[in-house]
Design an enzyme around this catalytic site. Structure first.
Site, short mmCIF file in Angstrom:
data_model
loop_
_atom_site.label_atom_id
_atom_site.label_comp_id
_atom_site.label_asym_id
_atom_site.label_seq_id
_atom_site.Cartn_x
_atom_site.Cartn_y
_atom_site.Cartn_z
N CYS A 7 0.84 -1.20 0.00
CA CYS A 7 0.00 0.00 0.00
C CYS A 7 0.88 1.25 0.00
CB CYS A 7 -0.96 -0.05 1.18
SG CYS A 7 -2.39 1.03 0.95
N HIS A 44 -3.39 -5.78 1.12
CA HIS A 44 -2.70 -5.95 2.40
C HIS A 44 -2.62 -7.43 2.82
CE1 HIS A 44 -2.49 -1.71 3.78
NE2 HIS A 44 -3.51 -1.55 2.96
N GLU A 52 -0.85 -8.64 5.09
CA GLU A 52 -0.70 -8.71 6.56
C GLU A 52 -2.05 -8.63 7.26
OE1 GLU A 52 -0.22 -6.10 4.77
OE2 GLU A 52 -0.80 -4.28 5.84
#
Lengths: 82, 227
Positions: free
Chosen positions: B86, B194, B196
């Protein structure tokens, strides 16, 4: 001190989503004569009168003030101001 | 394996990244403040999402000149794995570690939702645990994820198999639906979604964890000798 004005604009051919939204808005306000809108940035610097000022402004534009991948820049180096 | 997650002023996914490595992957990770000047002791460097320096001027433009970046670029040039997610992707673009640039999403809206991606290359050090053509669900959260590159750059990306993830549907106007790319050497990955935030079924998807597992596998195969 000298005033430097930097204008950053999108390269021709790069789509400008903000410009499109502004065009639509102007059209809903009945400004039908508007064909297109391109947005950009205006940056004003106050600088000391150094040697190679033009070259240094050029560097600032290339390195930070614009992204040469999608943007063009122009600048004017103004008269000394007090 | 020892990871570093770089923390810029305005980063806000650094904790997610930290927990993805510590709890998800069960490897070591340090938070490294942007004023540090040496990241050479780490095996991989993570640039997290967020709004570094308030996204002033352009996303990532100011973070790219943060003190820590000199060392990050040096390590990237040496071939160390660098992952930018990002805002981290935007920083990598501004640093010219990856080609292209980001623009506002085509409909000018901030998009925050799980997104279906296609794995386009499963031969990288970030995607070896996936299969080519595999569909994965990983969330996006961005206002400027509209990837732009010119036609010649796109051809090079395609020829070198540098496009790693694409969006199944066009969500933000990105050139060729690009969601993530690697550099020519393959050690720097930038992606808008994302991973994560997708490391456990509790979070809605565990598809992102495979990315970090791929990094671990690649590192073990490259550097750890088995007796």
């Amino acid at each position: 001190m000298i005033k430097v004005h930097v204008y950053v604009t999108l390269k021709a051919g790069v789509l400008d989503p903000q410009g499109s939204a502004i065009t639509n808005s102007l059209h809903t306000m009945n400004y039908d004569e508007v064909q297109s809108v391109r947005t950009g940035k205006f940056i004003e610097l106050e600088v000391e009168n150094t040697k190679n000022l033009e070259q240094r402004v050029e560097e600032m534009c290339e390195k930070l003030l614009s992204n040469p991948v999608i943007e063009d820049y122009t600048y004017t180096i103004g008269e000394a101001v007090s | 394996m020892k990871f570093a997650v770089i923390v810029f002023p305005g980063s806000n996914c650094d904790n997610d990244m930290y927990y993805a490595i510590e709890e998800g992957l069960e490897e070591e990770i340090d938070k490294v403040w942007y004023t540090e000047t040496d990241v050479s002791k780490y095996d991989a460097i993570l640039l997290p999402g967020g709004f570094s320096y308030g996204d002033y001027l352009r996303s990532g433009a100011i973070a790219r000149f943060a003190p820590v970046m000199e060392s990050v670029i040096e390590e990237a040039d040496k071939g160390k794995p660098v992952l930018g997610v990002c805002n981290g992707f935007q920083v990598l673009l501004e640093a010219r570690l990856l080609p292209g640039a980001m623009q506002r999403n085509k409909d000018l809206k901030f998009i925050c939702r799980p997104t279906e991606l296609i794995v386009e290359n499963d031969q990288t050090g970030f995607t070896n645990a996936y299969e080519i053509g595999e569909s994965v669900t990983i969330p996006v959260a961005h206002g400027e994820g509209n990837y732009y590159c010119d036609e010649q750059t796109l051809k090079e990306l395609q020829r070198n198999k540098q496009i790693v993830f694409t969006y199944r549907n066009d969500i933000n106007g990105s050139t060729a639906n690009i969601a993530g790319i690697v550099n020519e050497q393959g050690n720097v990955l930038g992606m808008m979604p994302h991973p994560e935030r997708a490391t456990s079924d509790l979070l809605g998807s565990a598809d992102g964890l495979k990315l970090f597992k791929s990094m671990l596998k690649h590192w073990r195969e490259s550097y750890v000798l088995t007796p």
